[in-house]
Design a protein around this motif. Structure first.
Motif, PDB file in Angstrom:
ATOM      1  N   GLU A 172     -29.532   0.315  28.634  1.00 56.30           N
ATOM      2  CA  GLU A 172     -29.999   0.441  30.019  1.00 56.30           C
ATOM      3  C   GLU A 172     -31.431  -0.063  30.204  1.00 56.30           C
ATOM      4  O   GLU A 172     -32.306   0.674  30.667  1.00 56.30           O
ATOM      5  CB  GLU A 172     -29.869   1.898  30.481  1.00 56.30           C
ATOM      6  CG  GLU A 172     -28.439   2.388  30.363  1.00 56.30           C
ATOM      7  CD  GLU A 172     -28.207   3.700  31.101  1.00 56.30           C
ATOM      8  OE1 GLU A 172     -28.955   3.985  32.057  1.00 56.30           O
ATOM      9  OE2 GLU A 172     -27.282   4.420  30.724  1.00 56.30           O
ATOM     10  N   PRO A 173     -31.668  -1.335  29.872  1.00 56.43           N
ATOM     11  CA  PRO A 173     -33.044  -1.850  29.939  1.00 56.43           C
ATOM     12  C   PRO A 173     -33.604  -1.894  31.357  1.00 56.43           C
ATOM     13  O   PRO A 173     -34.820  -1.902  31.529  1.00 56.43           O
ATOM     14  CB  PRO A 173     -32.919  -3.268  29.358  1.00 56.43           C
ATOM     15  CG  PRO A 173     -31.499  -3.655  29.596  1.00 56.43           C
ATOM     16  CD  PRO A 173     -30.714  -2.373  29.456  1.00 56.43           C
ATOM     17  N   ALA A 174     -32.733  -1.919  32.372  1.00 55.55           N
ATOM     18  CA  ALA A 174     -33.228  -2.030  33.756  1.00 55.55           C
ATOM     19  C   ALA A 174     -33.557  -0.673  34.358  1.00 55.55           C
ATOM     20  O   ALA A 174     -34.164  -0.601  35.430  1.00 55.55           O
ATOM     21  CB  ALA A 174     -32.197  -2.757  34.623  1.00 55.55           C
ATOM     22  N   ALA A 175     -33.192   0.418  33.668  1.00 57.80           N
ATOM     23  CA  ALA A 175     -33.412   1.758  34.227  1.00 57.80           C
ATOM     24  C   ALA A 175     -34.901   2.011  34.432  1.00 57.80           C
ATOM     25  O   ALA A 175     -35.703   1.778  33.535  1.00 57.80           O
ATOM     26  CB  ALA A 175     -32.823   2.810  33.288  1.00 57.80           C
ATOM     27  N   GLU A 183     -35.834  -8.363  38.119  1.00 58.21           N
ATOM     28  CA  GLU A 183     -35.649  -9.809  38.273  1.00 58.21           C
ATOM     29  C   GLU A 183     -36.221 -10.554  37.063  1.00 58.21           C
ATOM     30  O   GLU A 183     -35.593 -11.467  36.527  1.00 58.21           O
ATOM     31  CB  GLU A 183     -36.411 -10.260  39.519  1.00 58.21           C
ATOM     32  CG  GLU A 183     -35.616 -11.125  40.462  1.00 58.21           C
ATOM     33  CD  GLU A 183     -36.402 -11.291  41.748  1.00 58.21           C
ATOM     34  OE1 GLU A 183     -37.298 -12.156  41.772  1.00 58.21           O
ATOM     35  OE2 GLU A 183     -36.134 -10.528  42.699  1.00 58.21           O
ATOM     36  N   ARG A 184     -37.407 -10.127  36.637  1.00 51.58           N
ATOM     37  CA  ARG A 184     -38.052 -10.768  35.493  1.00 51.58           C
ATOM     38  C   ARG A 184     -37.238 -10.545  34.216  1.00 51.58           C
ATOM     39  O   ARG A 184     -37.075 -11.435  33.395  1.00 51.58           O
ATOM     40  CB  ARG A 184     -39.467 -10.203  35.315  1.00 51.58           C
ATOM     41  CG  ARG A 184     -40.392 -11.159  34.615  1.00 51.58           C
ATOM     42  CD  ARG A 184     -41.719 -10.519  34.293  1.00 51.58           C
ATOM     43  NE  ARG A 184     -42.476 -10.168  35.480  1.00 51.58           N
ATOM     44  CZ  ARG A 184     -43.451  -9.250  35.488  1.00 51.58           C
ATOM     45  NH1 ARG A 184     -43.766  -8.597  34.392  1.00 51.58           N
ATOM     46  NH2 ARG A 184     -44.107  -8.991  36.591  1.00 51.58           N
ATOM     47  N   LEU A 185     -36.704  -9.326  34.071  1.00 51.16           N
ATOM     48  CA  LEU A 185     -35.896  -9.004  32.897  1.00 51.16           C
ATOM     49  C   LEU A 185     -34.642  -9.877  32.828  1.00 51.16           C
ATOM     50  O   LEU A 185     -34.296 -10.420  31.779  1.00 51.16           O
ATOM     51  CB  LEU A 185     -35.500  -7.520  32.938  1.00 51.16           C
ATOM     52  CG  LEU A 185     -34.545  -7.048  31.844  1.00 51.16           C
ATOM     53  CD1 LEU A 185     -35.280  -6.912  30.512  1.00 51.16           C
ATOM     54  CD2 LEU A 185     -33.907  -5.710  32.218  1.00 51.16           C
ATOM     55  N   VAL A 186     -33.972 -10.021  33.982  1.00 49.61           N
ATOM     56  CA  VAL A 186     -32.742 -10.827  34.017  1.00 49.61           C
ATOM     57  C   VAL A 186     -33.057 -12.267  33.644  1.00 49.61           C
ATOM     58  O   VAL A 186     -32.356 -12.886  32.827  1.00 49.61           O
ATOM     59  CB  VAL A 186     -32.077 -10.746  35.414  1.00 49.61           C
ATOM     60  CG1 VAL A 186     -30.979 -11.791  35.553  1.00 49.61           C
ATOM     61  CG2 VAL A 186     -31.524  -9.346  35.648  1.00 49.61           C
ATOM     62  N   LEU A 189     -33.712 -12.462  29.900  1.00 44.86           N
ATOM     63  CA  LEU A 189     -32.499 -12.363  29.082  1.00 44.86           C
ATOM     64  C   LEU A 189     -31.666 -13.629  29.205  1.00 44.86           C
ATOM     65  O   LEU A 189     -31.043 -14.074  28.244  1.00 44.86           O
ATOM     66  CB  LEU A 189     -31.678 -11.139  29.484  1.00 44.86           C
ATOM     67  CG  LEU A 189     -32.325  -9.784  29.162  1.00 44.86           C
ATOM     68  CD1 LEU A 189     -31.465  -8.634  29.660  1.00 44.86           C
ATOM     69  CD2 LEU A 189     -32.578  -9.640  27.663  1.00 44.86           C
ATOM     70  N   ARG A 190     -31.658 -14.239  30.409  1.00 43.70           N
ATOM     71  CA  ARG A 190     -30.936 -15.505  30.588  1.00 43.70           C
ATOM     72  C   ARG A 190     -31.493 -16.596  29.698  1.00 43.70           C
ATOM     73  O   ARG A 190     -30.769 -17.467  29.244  1.00 43.70           O
ATOM     74  CB  ARG A 190     -31.069 -15.965  32.041  1.00 43.70           C
ATOM     75  CG  ARG A 190     -30.044 -15.418  32.947  1.00 43.70           C
ATOM     76  CD  ARG A 190     -29.552 -16.531  33.887  1.00 43.70           C
ATOM     77  NE  ARG A 190     -28.673 -15.955  34.876  1.00 43.70           N
ATOM     78  CZ  ARG A 190     -29.095 -15.582  36.080  1.00 43.70           C
ATOM     79  NH1 ARG A 190     -30.334 -15.773  36.448  1.00 43.70           N
ATOM     80  NH2 ARG A 190     -28.248 -15.027  36.908  1.00 43.70           N
ATOM     81  N   GLU A 191     -32.815 -16.551  29.489  1.00 49.60           N
ATOM     82  CA  GLU A 191     -33.465 -17.622  28.730  1.00 49.60           C
ATOM     83  C   GLU A 191     -33.501 -17.361  27.228  1.00 49.60           C
ATOM     84  O   GLU A 191     -33.961 -18.201  26.463  1.00 49.60           O
ATOM     85  CB  GLU A 191     -34.893 -17.827  29.246  1.00 49.60           C
ATOM     86  CG  GLU A 191     -34.901 -18.543  30.576  1.00 49.60           C
ATOM     87  CD  GLU A 191     -36.279 -18.558  31.210  1.00 49.60           C
ATOM     88  OE1 GLU A 191     -37.242 -18.108  30.562  1.00 49.60           O
ATOM     89  OE2 GLU A 191     -36.360 -19.019  32.357  1.00 49.60           O
TER      90      GLU A 191
END
Ligand code: ADP
Ligand code: MG
Length: 247
Positions: A172-175, A183-186, A189-191
């Protein structure tokens, strides 16, 4: 091809409660795999078993075909398993940079290329790069205990990556993150390079669908389904089971 990680028939009991009851899971090299399910389904317990902090009462865990079931967290980390906890865990009295340096040190120089001080300097350079990548460059010298929750989360990800994982376990990294931080986390992780596979426990299905190419649904310690996001989305029983426990 041998999967990066295979869990077979994993069982964990707490007294009479089966937190995990014969769970199978396969994660391929470089895969982005989501683990979803209602509260109490066993997601955090499964991450603990895969990371080595919770012993499996039954079943096996294979990493690149090698049995690691009996290995603890440090030995798993050396074999390439990095972990982000549901509550961020970092050394609070060390600065952000020092936290990452400690994790980067074992990887900072190649064997045979040691020179006095070189290893630490290489680790410091790696730490600065990682802190910039997770969006914390200006906070390198701040003690981790003084960072806000979202910043500690980002620091924990940098620490995990400094250990050069082949598999990153994210609980649950976005919690607790702000919309901007999510947004920055996503994006981050995409990159992530495909050399790193990700197992992501996440309640927000929009993030799961944006990031992952495989989804496993847990419920009551059992695997309810596993498939592509499209398959999982189309599965009526899965939708129902998931909707019952998550709002
Ligand atoms: N240390 C523990 N002792 C007793 N029961 C536990 C312990 N850890 C987890 N549980 C129970 O195991 C089940 C699975 O928990 P958990 O893995 O945290 O689920 P999730 O992360 O999916 O919400 C829950 O019923 C929880 O109450
Ligand atoms: Mg949990």
């Amino acid at each position: 091809m041998t999967p990066l990680l295979a869990a077979r028939g994993v069982t964990v009991r707490y007294g009479s409660l089966a937190a995990l009851d014969g769970v199978d899971l396969r994660i391929d090299h470089g895969q982005r795999h989501a683990l979803i399910g209602p509260n109490g389904a066993g997601k955090t317990t499964l991450l603990g078993v895969l990371g080595g902090s919770i012993p499996a009462g039954g079943g096996r865990v294979l990493l690149a075909g090698r049995d690691v079931t009996r290995l603890g967290p440090a030995a798993r980390a050396r074999r390439g398993v990095g972990r982000i906890h549901q509550r961020p865990a970092v050394w609070s009295t060390l600065t952000a940079a020092e936290n990452v340096v400690v994790a980067a040190l074992p990887h900072a120089v190649r064997p045979g290329r040691w020179r006095p001080g070189g290893k630490r300097r290489a680790a410091e350079r790696a730490a600065a790069t990682l802190l910039a990548r997770v969006g914390l460059p200006e906070l390198a010298d701040v003690p981790a205990g003084r960072l806000a929750h979202g910043q500690r989360r980002q620091l924990e990800i940098a620490v995990a990556l400094a250990g050069r994982p082949r598999l990153l376990l994210l609980d649950e990294p976005a919690a607790g993150l702000s919309a901007v931080e999510v947004e920055r986390l996503v994006e981050f992780l995409r990159e992530l390079p495909r050399a790193v596979a990700v197992l992501l426990v996440e309640h927000r299905l929009d993030l799961v669908y944006a990031l992952c190419d495989a989804v496993t649904v847990l419920r009551d310690g059992r695997t309810l389904a596993t498939g592509t996001p499209a398959e999982i989305r189309a599965s009526g029983p899965v939708r129902q089971a998931y909707a019952e426990g998550v709002t």
